[in-house]
Write a protein that holds these residues in place. Structure first.
Motif, short mmCIF file in Angstrom:
data_model
loop_
_atom_site.label_atom_id
_atom_site.label_comp_id
_atom_site.label_asym_id
_atom_site.label_seq_id
_atom_site.Cartn_x
_atom_site.Cartn_y
_atom_site.Cartn_z
N LEU A 48 9.04 1.28 -35.42
CA LEU A 48 9.19 2.74 -35.29
C LEU A 48 9.33 3.18 -33.84
N MET A 49 8.63 2.52 -32.93
CA MET A 49 8.74 2.88 -31.52
C MET A 49 10.15 2.59 -31.00
N THR A 54 9.97 2.01 -23.32
CA THR A 54 9.68 1.54 -24.67
C THR A 54 10.57 0.37 -25.05
N SER A 86 11.88 6.28 -22.78
CA SER A 86 12.64 5.57 -23.82
C SER A 86 13.00 4.17 -23.33
N HIS A 104 13.70 12.21 -34.76
CA HIS A 104 12.77 11.73 -33.74
C HIS A 104 11.32 12.05 -34.13
N LEU A 164 3.67 7.82 -25.71
CA LEU A 164 3.15 8.79 -26.68
C LEU A 164 2.31 9.89 -26.02
N THR A 182 9.93 9.81 -36.82
CA THR A 182 9.55 8.46 -36.39
C THR A 182 8.40 8.44 -35.40
N VAL A 183 8.30 9.45 -34.55
CA VAL A 183 7.28 9.41 -33.50
C VAL A 183 5.90 9.86 -33.99
N CYS A 199 4.05 7.04 -35.32
CA CYS A 199 3.70 6.15 -34.20
C CYS A 199 2.40 6.58 -33.53
N THR A 244 12.43 5.20 -32.49
CA THR A 244 12.16 6.46 -31.79
C THR A 244 12.85 6.48 -30.43
N SER A 253 16.63 6.73 -30.75
CA SER A 253 17.08 8.07 -31.16
C SER A 253 17.11 9.04 -29.99
N THR A 254 16.17 8.91 -29.07
CA THR A 254 16.13 9.84 -27.94
C THR A 254 17.30 9.63 -26.99
#
Length: 128
Positions: free
Chosen positions: A44-45, A77, A74, A10, A108, A13-14, A17, A48, A51-52
């Motif tokens: 990437l967002m 997003t 999440s 995470h 973010l 990737t974040v 971002c 990310t 993944s969360t």
């Protein structure tokens, strides 16, 4: 994957971002560079956010035995990225811009800010 592995994935990737999103906000819009970096940022967002969803909440109340309040960002997003993309494809630059700014602030800045609260991973990293 273990929780720890997901956490580092995470972060992998974040963090880009955050820097890409910041650059995109301040750079000239509509250029080839803006479009290229914007695509990377959106991909990437989404990665990310996905993944969360595999990371159980460690702080606060649980919903369905897994999700916490931060997981709402999440889902935000996963909704905002494709709708911002389609707004742009339909020529609605104003809506695209609004969605991307709200995504940056919500996912973010706000969600990222919460990770520095006591009991969370980033708080431990930065404040011991």
């Amino acid at each position: 994957m273990t929780y720890s592995q997901l956490m580092y994935f995470h972060l992998l990737t974040v963090v880009p971002c955050f820097f890409l999103g910041t650059a995109l906000i301040f750079m000239r819009k509509g250029t080839n560079l803006h479009k290229f970096l914007g695509r990377i940022y959106m991909i990437l967002m989404v990665i990310t956010a996905l993944s969360t969803l595999f990371m159980p909440a460690k702080v606060g109340p649980l919903f369905f035995g897994h999700f916490g309040y931060l997981h709402l960002f999440s889902f935000l997003t996963l909704y905002s990225v494709p709708t911002a993309y389609w707004a742009l494809k339909k020529g609605n630059v104003k809506l695209h811009k609004r969605k991307m700014i709200l995504l940056y602030v919500g996912a973010l800045l706000i969600a990222g800010g919460f990770t520095f609260f006591p009991g969370r991973f980033m708080h431990t990293v930065f404040f011991g």
